[in-house]
Structure formats: structure tokens, C-alpha cells
Design a protein around this motif. Sequence first.
Motif, mmCIF file in Angstrom:
data_model
loop_
_atom_site.group_PDB
_atom_site.id
_atom_site.type_symbol
_atom_site.label_atom_id
_atom_site.label_comp_id
_atom_site.label_asym_id
_atom_site.label_seq_id
_atom_site.Cartn_x
_atom_site.Cartn_y
_atom_site.Cartn_z
ATOM 1 N N LEU A 205 0.805 -1.213 0.000
ATOM 2 C CA LEU A 205 0.000 0.000 0.000
ATOM 3 C C LEU A 205 0.840 1.265 0.000
ATOM 4 C CD1 LEU A 205 -1.870 -1.671 2.776
ATOM 5 C CD2 LEU A 205 -3.330 -0.581 1.081
ATOM 6 N N LEU A 206 0.402 2.201 -0.815
ATOM 7 C CA LEU A 206 0.916 3.562 -0.721
ATOM 8 C C LEU A 206 -0.174 4.432 -0.124
ATOM 9 C CD1 LEU A 206 2.866 5.974 -1.478
ATOM 10 C CD2 LEU A 206 1.458 6.178 -3.549
ATOM 11 N N PHE A 207 0.068 4.972 1.064
ATOM 12 C CA PHE A 207 -0.833 5.952 1.661
ATOM 13 C C PHE A 207 -0.398 7.336 1.175
ATOM 14 C CE2 PHE A 207 -0.730 2.356 4.563
ATOM 15 C CZ PHE A 207 -2.066 2.177 4.896
ATOM 16 N N TYR A 208 -1.325 8.082 0.585
ATOM 17 C CA TYR A 208 -0.959 9.362 -0.014
ATOM 18 C C TYR A 208 -1.869 10.483 0.473
ATOM 19 C CZ TYR A 208 -4.980 8.673 -3.108
ATOM 20 O OH TYR A 208 -6.248 8.472 -3.581
ATOM 21 N N ASP A 209 -1.396 11.697 0.283
ATOM 22 C CA ASP A 209 -2.154 12.902 0.620
ATOM 23 C C ASP A 209 -2.984 13.302 -0.600
ATOM 24 O OD1 ASP A 209 -3.082 15.459 1.198
ATOM 25 O OD2 ASP A 209 -1.205 16.119 2.102
ATOM 26 N N LYS A 210 -4.285 13.481 -0.414
ATOM 27 C CA LYS A 210 -5.157 13.807 -1.545
ATOM 28 C C LYS A 210 -4.811 15.146 -2.189
ATOM 29 C CE LYS A 210 -8.710 15.750 1.510
ATOM 30 N NZ LYS A 210 -10.118 15.634 1.972
ATOM 31 N N ASP A 211 -4.064 15.983 -1.485
ATOM 32 C CA ASP A 211 -3.648 17.273 -2.045
ATOM 33 C C ASP A 211 -2.298 17.207 -2.745
ATOM 34 O OD1 ASP A 211 -5.962 18.608 -1.123
ATOM 35 O OD2 ASP A 211 -5.074 18.827 0.872
ATOM 36 N N ASP A 212 -1.680 16.027 -2.731
ATOM 37 C CA ASP A 212 -0.402 15.831 -3.431
ATOM 38 C C ASP A 212 -0.406 14.435 -4.042
ATOM 39 O OD1 ASP A 212 2.147 15.761 -4.405
ATOM 40 O OD2 ASP A 212 3.132 15.650 -2.446
ATOM 41 N N LEU A 213 -0.746 14.379 -5.327
ATOM 42 C CA LEU A 213 -0.893 13.087 -5.995
ATOM 43 C C LEU A 213 0.380 12.607 -6.673
ATOM 44 C CD1 LEU A 213 -4.422 13.598 -7.622
ATOM 45 C CD2 LEU A 213 -3.848 12.741 -5.338
ATOM 46 N N SER A 214 1.448 13.393 -6.618
ATOM 47 C CA SER A 214 2.684 13.002 -7.300
ATOM 48 C C SER A 214 3.264 11.673 -6.797
ATOM 49 C CB SER A 214 3.726 14.114 -7.187
ATOM 50 O OG SER A 214 4.015 14.419 -5.830
ATOM 51 N N PRO A 215 3.168 11.339 -5.488
ATOM 52 C CA PRO A 215 3.696 10.035 -5.047
ATOM 53 C C PRO A 215 3.004 8.847 -5.714
ATOM 54 C CG PRO A 215 3.450 11.492 -3.167
ATOM 55 C CD PRO A 215 2.783 12.172 -4.323
ATOM 56 N N ILE A 216 1.751 9.031 -6.134
ATOM 57 C CA ILE A 216 1.053 7.931 -6.812
ATOM 58 C C ILE A 216 1.793 7.553 -8.084
ATOM 59 C CG2 ILE A 216 -1.071 7.251 -7.981
ATOM 60 C CD1 ILE A 216 -2.632 8.971 -6.058
ATOM 61 N N GLN A 217 2.154 8.568 -8.853
ATOM 62 C CA GLN A 217 2.878 8.301 -10.088
ATOM 63 C C GLN A 217 4.259 7.729 -9.816
ATOM 64 O OE1 GLN A 217 1.494 8.583 -13.241
ATOM 65 N NE2 GLN A 217 3.310 7.346 -13.643
ATOM 66 N N GLU A 218 4.928 8.226 -8.775
ATOM 67 C CA GLU A 218 6.252 7.707 -8.406
ATOM 68 C C GLU A 218 6.164 6.239 -7.997
ATOM 69 O OE1 GLU A 218 7.810 12.037 -6.652
ATOM 70 O OE2 GLU A 218 7.204 10.406 -5.299
ATOM 71 N N PHE A 219 5.141 5.912 -7.251
ATOM 72 C CA PHE A 219 4.911 4.535 -6.805
ATOM 73 C C PHE A 219 4.659 3.629 -8.013
ATOM 74 C CE2 PHE A 219 1.798 1.427 -4.813
ATOM 75 C CZ PHE A 219 2.732 0.769 -4.032
ATOM 76 N N LYS A 220 3.810 4.094 -8.931
ATOM 77 C CA LYS A 220 3.513 3.305 -10.132
ATOM 78 C C LYS A 220 4.759 3.117 -10.991
ATOM 79 C CE LYS A 220 -1.363 4.653 -10.458
ATOM 80 N NZ LYS A 220 -2.381 5.432 -11.219
ATOM 81 N N ASN A 221 5.553 4.171 -11.117
ATOM 82 C CA ASN A 221 6.774 4.074 -11.919
ATOM 83 C C ASN A 221 7.760 3.072 -11.319
ATOM 84 O OD1 ASN A 221 5.876 5.960 -13.765
ATOM 85 N ND2 ASN A 221 6.890 7.683 -12.766
ATOM 86 N N ALA A 222 7.874 3.085 -9.981
ATOM 87 C CA ALA A 222 8.792 2.159 -9.306
ATOM 88 C C ALA A 222 8.354 0.717 -9.515
ATOM 89 C CB ALA A 222 8.858 2.493 -7.813
ATOM 90 N N ILE A 223 7.066 0.478 -9.419
ATOM 91 C CA ILE A 223 6.550 -0.884 -9.603
ATOM 92 C C ILE A 223 6.717 -1.326 -11.055
ATOM 93 C CG2 ILE A 223 4.456 -2.284 -9.559
ATOM 94 C CD1 ILE A 223 3.589 -0.518 -7.156
ATOM 95 N N GLN A 224 6.401 -0.408 -11.960
ATOM 96 C CA GLN A 224 6.517 -0.738 -13.378
ATOM 97 C C GLN A 224 7.957 -1.092 -13.757
ATOM 98 O OE1 GLN A 224 4.129 -1.079 -15.530
ATOM 99 N NE2 GLN A 224 5.358 -1.381 -17.384
ATOM 100 N N SER A 225 8.913 -0.355 -13.218
ATOM 101 C CA SER A 225 10.318 -0.569 -13.587
ATOM 102 C C SER A 225 10.946 -1.752 -12.850
ATOM 103 C CB SER A 225 11.125 0.699 -13.296
ATOM 104 O OG SER A 225 11.105 1.012 -11.912
ATOM 105 N N GLN A 226 10.467 -2.051 -11.636
ATOM 106 C CA GLN A 226 11.105 -3.089 -10.827
ATOM 107 C C GLN A 226 10.317 -4.402 -10.772
ATOM 108 O OE1 GLN A 226 12.279 -1.693 -6.878
ATOM 109 N NE2 GLN A 226 12.364 0.422 -7.604
ATOM 110 N N MET A 227 8.974 -4.333 -10.867
ATOM 111 C CA MET A 227 8.158 -5.523 -10.579
ATOM 112 C C MET A 227 6.941 -5.631 -11.484
ATOM 113 S SD MET A 227 8.342 -5.167 -6.474
ATOM 114 C CE MET A 227 8.163 -3.395 -6.697
#
Length: 410
Positions: A268-290
Motif C-alpha cells: 500500500l501507498l498511503f498518499y495525501d489527496k492534495d499531493d498526488l505526485s507520489p502515486i505516479q512515483e509509486f507506479k513508476n517504481a513498480i513498473q520498472s522493478q516488478m
Amino acid sequence: MKVVGSLDVLYSLAILVSLLSLVAGNSSVVAVTHENLQGIIDSNELVLLSFYTDWCRFSQILQPIFEEAAAKVVQKFPENGRVILGKVNCDTEDILTDQFDILKYPTIKIIRNGLVGNQEYRGQRSVEAFLQFVEKELSDPIKEFHSIDELKNVDVGYGIVIGYFTSKDHAEYDNYRRVASLLRNDCSFLVGFGDLTKDLRPPGKNALIFRGDPSIPNHKNQYSEYLGNMTSFKELTFWIDKTCVPLVREITFDNAEELSEEGLPFVLLFYDKDDLSPIQEFKNAIQSQMENETRVIFLTAEGEAFKHPLFHLGKSLSDLPVIAIDSFMHMYLFPRYKDIYDPGSLKKFIDDLFSGALHYNYHVDLQAKEDSESIIDPAEDLPVVHESKFKDLKPSKHRYTLVNRTRDEL
């Protein structure tokens, strides 16, 4: 004077109504066994199967509601081959109980075009709710567009499959519609016919295109053409499922029960609804690594909505973003969010879960702290492990009779 609870009243009324229905012999629900199941699902577009036991109170309460709903469904859709509501007595049908992996009573499975869907029916148990569900399931899953301009403004969502066909009267379109019916909750489907699409497909032929959301890593190629057999239900289903369903999903209180029953740990990535940039970072990390990781479910969780498990981890909204694993026995905190940029760090975190290293290291370090004669801050350098909180979102004993099965620790 004894006060009878509302559940007891419903239970008693359910038994009475069920007995009257049996005496009258006018049940609209089909009794399904291992002997007649295949014939039923092969000959009907939609089948709802209620798995029950006679001793389950929730099953008894559901039975008269399901009976009345089935009668209304028959009135609404009287033609053969459209829909059947069936019931499976798990006290006598061990084969089907095992085949469908029933872990709770009642469980309502959805079978579309001969295939068991990933989702179960988890909506309200009322006559009207069942009828509305069937009406929606039997509605056309494909939206027709009448101008090319419509495609420019369409809401892509997780992704859209667009069909370009010569006409509706075609076996390839029939197959497209069957697949769309099966995957209607996972993707959106559009279609255009005739001269409108002649410049978008090979001359005299049909075509399917996937149009993805560019913000989703596995949709980075926004357009992808289906090159397989247009009349193969299996091939087309596989292509759409792989292409359309995102690698990372959003968890909500509406889908949490369903996700938990997939039986895989949550990352799980818990994120702040006012800052959605970590969602994309999380997706990019998963896409590139797993990209091909299938042992876990990758999820994003809005921190405010899921602040209870977040606080349980010793974190607050000001600490977001936070990454954690919930194995449904324990929660493990990913030490530093910024480490997702380090190649292999997130993968190692998951590998350590399955090797037992996360849990083992926690107990080893805890014992070392207890044996030490030094005065050490108990929270310092101690792996963060807490009891699972997402297990509370699994099927509730207040709605189901649960079947107990042991599960290995992760």
C-alpha cells in the motif's frame, strides 16, 4: 419477557416464508448440482449462484428474498438463455463448494457467458437491488459512438477498448460483446460501425484498438491494436484483461472486501489527496522493478480515508507518503519512502516478506533489545511491525457465516 433481536425475527420469518414456498412448489430459483451446472452456465448469458447451507442464519434470511427476486427477474427477462438465479446447497454439494472455493455463506457467484467473474455479488440483499443488478448486467456493455469527434472528448479512465466494425451483424462483433460483458467492470468499451469507421480499419475488415491513460505506466503506449483472432473469446479476453487492468489499483471501502478475498498481501501507498505526485512515483517504481510481480496486490490508499491503519503504524497525515505491507496478520512499514528510487529496494521489501525475513528480523531485533543491558529507546532501529488492520475489512461475521481455514504467517 424475552426480547427477540431483529436478526432472530428475520431468521424466523425467513424459515416460514421458505417453507410456504416449498409447499407451494413455485420456486423461481433453480437448484444447481454438479450434474446440471455445466448445462445451465453454457445455455445462459448470466447466472447468479447463491451458495448456502441450511444451518446458516444469513442463508435462511436471504432465501425468500432471493426467491422473490428470481420471480421478478423471470417476469422482466422471460426469454430463454438470458438469466437464471440458482442455488447450491453446500451441505450436499461438496464438489461445487470446493470447485468455487467457498469460504463464507451465503456467497453469490456471478457467471457471465460461461465464465466465473472475478467479482462476487456484494451489494444489498434486497429484491430491488438484485433486480437492478441483473438489469445492469444484461444491459449493453458497449457504447456506440456516432461521430469521430466523440472519441476526442471521451473519458479514458483506466482505459478504453474501441471497436471499428463493418456492421453489428458479424460474428466478430458478437465475440467482442461477450468479452465486454465479462470485463465490463474492468474496462470501458466503445464501438462504431460502417462508413463512419472505414478509414480507421483495414478495408472490409474489423479492428480493435486499446486507448490507454498516459498517466498509467503500463499504458505508456497509449494505442495498441489487437492482432489476435477476432472470434476467439479466450484470446480476446486475455488481451483486454492484460492491457486494460492497471498494475496498481485504488482501494476504497467499497472494494476492500473484494480485494481482500483475492488472498494476496497488500502493498500500500498511503498518499495525501492534495499531493498526488507520489502515486505516479509509486507506479513508476513498480513498473520498472516488478511489472510481473503476482504474489501481492499493489494499491494506493487515500490517507484521510484510511487514517486508522496509518495511525496504527505510528504515522500521521503529515508523514505522507507512506508505504507498508499488510499480510492480513501483520503490517510492515517500508523504512523510508525515498528508497523507492533505489533499484531493487521495493522488490527486496516484498521478497523479505515471503522469505520470512521481515518477521524473523523483527523478533531477532526485539529479543536483542530485551537482552541488552543498555538503556535503548524501544522505537530506535526496531523494525516496525503491527497487527494487521486491513483484515478488519474482510468479510464480516455480521453478514456471513465464515468458514475457518488456517493461513501461514507471512
